[in-house]
Design an enzyme around this catalytic site. Structure first.
Site, PDB file in Angstrom:
ATOM      1  N   SER A 145      21.941 -36.970   5.329  1.00  5.33           N
ATOM      2  CA  SER A 145      22.759 -36.138   6.201  1.00  5.33           C
ATOM      3  C   SER A 145      21.988 -34.910   6.676  1.00  5.33           C
ATOM      4  CB  SER A 145      24.053 -35.756   5.476  1.00  5.33           C
ATOM      5  OG  SER A 145      24.954 -35.110   6.339  1.00  5.33           O
ATOM      6  N   ASP A 293      24.881 -32.899  13.197  1.00  3.95           N
ATOM      7  CA  ASP A 293      23.853 -32.891  12.166  1.00  3.95           C
ATOM      8  C   ASP A 293      23.055 -34.198  12.279  1.00  3.95           C
ATOM      9  OD1 ASP A 293      25.778 -34.638  11.182  1.00  3.95           O
ATOM     10  OD2 ASP A 293      25.565 -33.985   9.113  1.00  3.95           O
ATOM     11  N   ASP A 295      22.786 -37.112  10.875  1.00  7.76           N
ATOM     12  CA  ASP A 295      23.406 -38.445  10.872  1.00  7.76           C
ATOM     13  C   ASP A 295      24.690 -38.469  11.692  1.00  7.76           C
ATOM     14  OD1 ASP A 295      24.922 -36.986   8.984  1.00  7.76           O
ATOM     15  OD2 ASP A 295      25.446 -38.794   7.878  1.00  7.76           O
ATOM     16  N   ASP A 297      27.635 -37.147  11.545  1.00  7.03           N
ATOM     17  CA  ASP A 297      29.002 -37.167  11.039  1.00  7.03           C
ATOM     18  C   ASP A 297      29.644 -35.790  11.069  1.00  7.03           C
ATOM     19  OD1 ASP A 297      27.640 -36.064   8.883  1.00  7.03           O
ATOM     20  OD2 ASP A 297      28.565 -37.368   7.376  1.00  7.03           O
TER      21      ASP A 297
END
Length: 535
Positions: A145, A293, A295, A297
């Protein structure tokens, strides 16, 4: 240690471990400390799956640890009735993510599962969506992440579309520990997995296109950055499908780069992460800035207010998106976590809709019965839970564009809407203090000290101490809360980073001075004292 080097299939990791051993044998204290930490125990498998630094040893992210995690997950799924079920695996663009994902695919296929592996790096929300689309028993995303470039991670979902929660995490960890006793070369592997690409992306994008009404305004001028992550390609297509103008992208951050060269930490919350985006916004005269961010999400936004650009706090964006849903007449349960602000609850109750406070994390928010909108102050927003039962930075981005365009068509801005909410409900100011440490024992000690000797007042106002580890209305969690008539402070260790976090809220009537800055200073002094005691 040399036995570990012999079984790790990655020659670079074997060479790194060999170098550490040789340097430690020659008396290098730094190498000895690195070895001690790398072999201090197993990287803990918890409700976030795995996350940590890459490198050799059982306490690092590497092909041995990931392969054992995949095998342990397979054993857990088989034991709980999902033998030969379908498992979806996705990955981001970090170093080793594709290799970790392919190891997982081979091992789960070797265990008899029907494995679907994404054909390339994808945003995490696509995998969360794909669980329901493909009818999966579980899913894995190899991602760290918003963590630093040296980290990687392993996020696990079950067939309900949600991230794992206790006791599943502990049961998977038990299976992983059992697998760790088996030599890596004896774990069955198979290349018989299927790559999925366009089918998953098209289905997700088709869903995105339904989020904005055909007659809704679309005019908005905006800057976008994916912070060197995997979001840009999907965002471009999602924006086009939804009918919005393309973004002005931050060129230096637009394509995936696992080294994240322009930011110290690839986290929109971190100071400086949005500097390039804000610089472009000032030059181009746009309506807003949006960031994902790495990734994709999480979703962050910045607005111009009183001639200055500022990033919206996660609570402010959560209130705007929740208010948007309430004004659209969306009926059902609204939710936010215990570390988030309380204003959404006031809005929901005023609109006659149920509101729930959950434990920290979308693994809890997404499980709220009847959920129609949920958020967490750490820039996570679940705006379409029927499709994605997790935070989704791309659908949140589309919802935010729709809101900005709607307000612009009416001659208003996001800042205007926030001011209107304040006029109706009062000022709910929130902020966060975060203490990053190298030694996690400092956090453990500070939490123990806080529990043993909590303050009884904040800003001269009596506060009630609640130890959330004792459970009650919520399941037990490692956090404490101090609540008064106009202030609330929640303190907890981060679940994904070596940080102690303090979440602050100060409430005041419109027109009066809000005490948030004073509250922040007082809490900072308290926590500094607790940390000093244990140093």
């Amino acid at each position: 240690m040399r036995d570990w080097a012999a079984q790790d299939p990655d020659p670079r990791t074997r060479a790194e471990l060999t170098t550490w051993i040789e340097r430690a044998e020659q008396g290098d204290p730094a190498a000895a400390a690195e070895l001690a930490d790398a072999f201090a125990g197993r990287l803990q498998f918890g409700t976030a799956g795995l996350r940590g630094r890459m490198g050799p040893g059982p306490n690092r992210m590497n092909r041995v640890v990931v392969s054992q995690a995949a095998a342990g997950l397979g054993r857990y799924l088989a034991r709980t009735g999902a033998a030969a079920g379908r498992v979806l695996i996705g990955y981001d663009a970090r170093h080793n993510s594709e290799r970790f994902a392919r190891d997982s695919a081979e091992i789960l296929a070797g265990a008899g599962f029907e494995v679907l592996l994404t054909a390339g790096p994808v945003p995490t929300p696509l995998v969360a969506y794909g669980i329901g689309h493909f009818g999966c028993a579980a899913a894995v995303v190899v991602t760290a992440s918003h963590n630093p470039a040296a980290d990687n991670g392993y996020k696990v979902y079950l067939g309900d579309g949600c991230q794992i929660v206790p006791p599943a995490d502990a049961e998977i960890a038990t299976e992983i520990a059992a697998v760790a006793e088996v030599p890596l070369g004896e774990l069955a592997r198979s290349p018989r997995y299927r790559l999925v690409g366009a089918e998953l992306a098209e289905a997700y994008l088709d869903r995105i296109a339904t989020l904005v009404a055909a007659a809704a305004p679309r005019e908005v001028r905006w800057v976008y950055t994916p912070l060197h992550g995997v979001g840009a390609a999907t965002v471009r297509q999602a924006v086009a499908r939804a009918g919005f103008p393309a973004a002005l992208e931050v060129a230096a951050q637009a394509e995936p780069d696992p080294d994240f060269p322009t930011v110290a930490f690839p986290n929109p919350e971190e100071p400086g992460a949005l500097d390039l985006a804000l610089e472009l916004a000032r030059t181009e005269g746009v309506d807003l800035v949006i960031a994902n961010d790495p990734d994709a999400d999480r979703c962050a936004a910045a607005i111009e207010q009183d001639g200055q650009w500022r990033m919206l706090r996660g609570d402010e964006l959560g209130v705007l998106l929740g208010d948007q849903a309430l004004r659209r007449g969306v009926q059902g349960t609204y939710a936010a976590s215990v570390v988030s602000g309380s204003l959404l609850g006031r809005l929901a109750r005023a609109a006659g809709q149920p509101y729930v406070t959950t434990l920290t994390g979308f693994k809890w928010i997404a499980r709220t019965p009847g959920l129609v909108f949920g958020y967490e102050e750490a820039l996570g927003y679940c705006t379409d839970p029927a499709a994605v039962r997790d935070k989704d930075g791309i659908s949140a981005l589309i919802r935010l564009l729709a809101l900005a365009a709607e307000l612009k068509a009416e001659g208003r801005t996001l800042a205007d809407r926030l001011a209107e909410i304040e006029q109706e409900h009062g000022v709910y100011a929130t902020d966060q203090l975060a203490y990053r440490v190298a030694d996690l024992s400092l956090i453990t000690g500070a939490m123990a000290r806080l529990r043993a000797d909590p303050p009884t007042t904040l800003l001269g106002e009596p506060v009630r101490f609640v130890d959330l580890a004792e459970g009650g209305a919520l399941p037990p969690t490692d956090a404490v809360r101090l609540g008064g008539a106009s202030v609330t402070v929640t303190v907890r260790p981060s679940g994904t980073e070596p940080k102690l976090k303090c979440y602050l809220e100060a409430r005041s009537p419109v027109g009066s001075a809000n005490p948030l800055d004073r509250l922040k200073a007082e809490v900072q002094g308290l926590v500094d004292g607790y940390l000093d005691v244990v140093r």
